[in-house]
Design a protein around this motif. Structure first.
Motif, mmCIF file in Angstrom:
data_model
loop_
_atom_site.group_PDB
_atom_site.id
_atom_site.type_symbol
_atom_site.label_atom_id
_atom_site.label_comp_id
_atom_site.label_asym_id
_atom_site.label_seq_id
_atom_site.Cartn_x
_atom_site.Cartn_y
_atom_site.Cartn_z
ATOM 1 N N GLU A 17 0.823 -1.208 0.000
ATOM 2 C CA GLU A 17 0.000 0.000 0.000
ATOM 3 C C GLU A 17 0.860 1.262 0.000
ATOM 4 O OE1 GLU A 17 -3.867 0.165 2.358
ATOM 5 O OE2 GLU A 17 -2.485 1.306 3.610
ATOM 6 N N TYR A 18 0.355 2.295 -0.665
ATOM 7 C CA TYR A 18 0.952 3.628 -0.659
ATOM 8 C C TYR A 18 -0.092 4.582 -0.103
ATOM 9 C CZ TYR A 18 2.819 8.057 -2.356
ATOM 10 O OH TYR A 18 3.294 9.340 -2.438
ATOM 11 N N SER A 19 0.247 5.310 0.969
ATOM 12 C CA SER A 19 -0.694 6.219 1.621
ATOM 13 C C SER A 19 -0.094 7.609 1.723
ATOM 14 C CB SER A 19 -1.025 5.738 3.038
ATOM 15 O OG SER A 19 -1.563 4.460 3.028
ATOM 16 N N MET A 20 -0.980 8.621 1.731
ATOM 17 C CA MET A 20 -0.573 10.010 1.902
ATOM 18 C C MET A 20 -1.417 10.627 3.004
ATOM 19 S SD MET A 20 -0.265 11.181 -2.078
ATOM 20 C CE MET A 20 -1.918 10.636 -2.448
ATOM 21 N N MET A 21 -0.758 11.362 3.897
ATOM 22 C CA MET A 21 -1.424 12.066 4.974
ATOM 23 C C MET A 21 -1.165 13.557 4.794
ATOM 24 S SD MET A 21 -0.775 8.855 5.859
ATOM 25 C CE MET A 21 0.881 8.686 6.411
ATOM 26 N N ASP A 22 -2.220 14.353 4.638
ATOM 27 C CA ASP A 22 -2.094 15.797 4.446
ATOM 28 C C ASP A 22 -2.106 16.470 5.813
ATOM 29 O OD1 ASP A 22 -2.044 18.312 3.323
ATOM 30 O OD2 ASP A 22 -4.215 18.418 3.093
ATOM 31 N N SER A 23 -0.944 16.972 6.245
ATOM 32 C CA SER A 23 -0.829 17.616 7.546
ATOM 33 C C SER A 23 0.274 18.664 7.466
ATOM 34 C CB SER A 23 -0.508 16.574 8.622
ATOM 35 O OG SER A 23 0.747 15.985 8.362
ATOM 36 N N ASP A 24 0.652 19.256 8.624
ATOM 37 C CA ASP A 24 1.737 20.242 8.655
ATOM 38 C C ASP A 24 3.002 19.676 8.025
ATOM 39 O OD1 ASP A 24 0.137 22.072 9.905
ATOM 40 O OD2 ASP A 24 0.944 21.733 11.908
ATOM 41 N N VAL A 25 3.314 18.424 8.344
ATOM 42 C CA VAL A 25 4.428 17.721 7.722
ATOM 43 C C VAL A 25 3.801 16.704 6.783
ATOM 44 C CG1 VAL A 25 6.395 16.214 8.089
ATOM 45 C CG2 VAL A 25 5.879 17.997 9.746
ATOM 46 N N ASP A 26 3.830 16.993 5.498
ATOM 47 C CA ASP A 26 3.237 16.048 4.552
ATOM 48 C C ASP A 26 3.960 14.716 4.660
ATOM 49 O OD1 ASP A 26 1.341 17.783 3.569
ATOM 50 O OD2 ASP A 26 2.679 18.593 2.047
ATOM 51 N N ALA A 27 3.208 13.681 4.982
ATOM 52 C CA ALA A 27 3.793 12.359 5.185
ATOM 53 C C ALA A 27 3.248 11.401 4.135
ATOM 54 C CB ALA A 27 3.465 11.848 6.586
ATOM 55 N N LYS A 28 4.138 10.584 3.637
ATOM 56 C CA LYS A 28 3.766 9.498 2.738
ATOM 57 C C LYS A 28 4.262 8.215 3.379
ATOM 58 C CE LYS A 28 4.314 12.684 -1.052
ATOM 59 N NZ LYS A 28 4.684 13.808 -0.194
ATOM 60 N N LEU A 29 3.593 7.124 3.065
ATOM 61 C CA LEU A 29 3.906 5.867 3.726
ATOM 62 C C LEU A 29 3.795 4.740 2.713
ATOM 63 C CD1 LEU A 29 4.384 4.485 6.501
ATOM 64 C CD2 LEU A 29 1.916 4.474 6.794
ATOM 65 N N ILE A 30 4.830 3.939 2.616
ATOM 66 C CA ILE A 30 4.826 2.755 1.756
ATOM 67 C C ILE A 30 4.948 1.551 2.680
ATOM 68 C CG2 ILE A 30 6.037 1.503 -0.045
ATOM 69 C CD1 ILE A 30 7.043 4.243 -1.045
ATOM 70 N N THR A 31 3.987 0.620 2.595
ATOM 71 C CA THR A 31 3.988 -0.531 3.505
ATOM 72 C C THR A 31 3.641 -1.827 2.795
ATOM 73 O OG1 THR A 31 1.662 -0.176 4.084
ATOM 74 C CG2 THR A 31 3.305 0.840 5.518
ATOM 75 N N VAL A 32 4.019 -2.918 3.416
ATOM 76 C CA VAL A 32 3.529 -4.248 3.079
ATOM 77 C C VAL A 32 2.978 -4.825 4.371
ATOM 78 C CG1 VAL A 32 5.050 -4.674 1.117
ATOM 79 C CG2 VAL A 32 5.795 -5.322 3.405
ATOM 80 N N GLY A 33 1.906 -5.583 4.257
ATOM 81 C CA GLY A 33 1.285 -6.108 5.459
ATOM 82 C C GLY A 33 0.595 -7.432 5.216
ATOM 83 N N ALA A 34 0.170 -8.032 6.309
ATOM 84 C CA ALA A 34 -0.585 -9.285 6.263
ATOM 85 C C ALA A 34 -1.721 -9.168 7.264
ATOM 86 C CB ALA A 34 0.324 -10.457 6.615
ATOM 87 N N HIS A 35 -2.861 -9.776 6.921
ATOM 88 C CA HIS A 35 -4.016 -9.708 7.820
ATOM 89 C C HIS A 35 -4.760 -11.047 7.882
ATOM 90 C CE1 HIS A 35 -5.546 -8.507 3.819
ATOM 91 N NE2 HIS A 35 -6.590 -9.218 4.166
ATOM 92 N N LEU A 36 -5.416 -11.233 9.028
ATOM 93 C CA LEU A 36 -6.269 -12.398 9.253
ATOM 94 C C LEU A 36 -7.715 -11.937 9.216
ATOM 95 C CD1 LEU A 36 -4.417 -14.094 12.235
ATOM 96 C CD2 LEU A 36 -4.504 -14.887 9.867
ATOM 97 N N LYS A 37 -8.553 -12.722 8.538
ATOM 98 C CA LYS A 37 -9.988 -12.426 8.474
ATOM 99 C C LYS A 37 -10.707 -13.425 9.372
ATOM 100 C CE LYS A 37 -9.105 -11.667 3.634
ATOM 101 N NZ LYS A 37 -9.391 -12.195 2.314
ATOM 102 N N PHE A 38 -11.809 -12.982 9.959
ATOM 103 C CA PHE A 38 -12.554 -13.845 10.878
ATOM 104 C C PHE A 38 -13.901 -14.208 10.321
ATOM 105 C CE2 PHE A 38 -9.692 -11.194 13.271
ATOM 106 C CZ PHE A 38 -9.010 -12.116 14.005
#
Length: 181
Positions: free
Chosen positions: A160-181
């Motif tokens: 995933e690639y995410s962007m957060m619009d704030s005083d310090v513009d932050a971008k985030l590149i992640t990989v993750g894993a999830h469990l579904k119930f």
């Protein structure tokens, strides 16, 4: 991480797991809503001069109301990165509406999310005998796009690639894993 933050993260993860175990509710067309919890790792890209980009670690959880639409919440924090011979720390808390498009006859899906996130950045460094601290905390619109793969009905992975619009513009590149119930 501070003890209070760790405790809150453990309580949130435990609550999501507990809710997931009790949340099998049928929604039209026989689809059962599906909660999930996961972990992610990646890197922040912060708009801070003279700072390395910190490694990011986080947890997330959500609920898919149907195969396409859902809600998701996440917390992502960082390790200390080099900042003017000192340390830089970043974290973000977000709540999002999500949309998934599943590619036919595969476990592959595209994901988009839009919502609100609070981003906090703190930096400490020393100039001669003086310790200088800078911090910024702001809430703003946030969003992201990603690509995922459902390995089986109960487990998936995402990039995933995410962007957060704030005083310090932050971008985030992640990989993750999830469990579904």
């Amino acid at each position: 991480m501070k003890t209070l933050q760790k405790t809150l993260l453990a309580l949130a993860a435990g609550s999501l797991v507990s809710v997931g175990a009790q949340a099998a509710v049928a929604y039209g067309s026989g689809y059962t809503g599906q909660p999930y919890v996961g972990v992610k790792v990646g890197q922040f890209d912060l708009d801070v001069d003279n700072a390395d980009d910190p490694t990011a670690y986080g947890i997330y959880g959500g609920y898919n109301f149907d195969p396409n639409f859902g809600l998701e919440a996440e917390y992502v924090g960082s390790d200390d990165a080099d900042y003017r011979n000192g340390d830089l720390d970043a974290k973000t808390y977000g709540a999002y509406g999500t949309y998934r498009y599943s590619f036919p006859n595969t476990g592959l899906y595209a994901k988009g999310k839009l919502g609100v996130a609070k981003t906090e950045v703190e930096g400490d460094y020393t100039v001669g005998p003086v310790k200088v601290s800078n911090s910024s905390s702001d809430t703003g619109i946030a969003g992201g796009v990603g690509l995922g793969y459902s390995v089986n009905p109960d487990f998936g992975v995402e990039a995933e690639y995410s962007m957060m619009d704030s005083d310090v513009d932050a971008k985030l590149i992640t990989v993750g894993a999830h469990l579904k119930f």
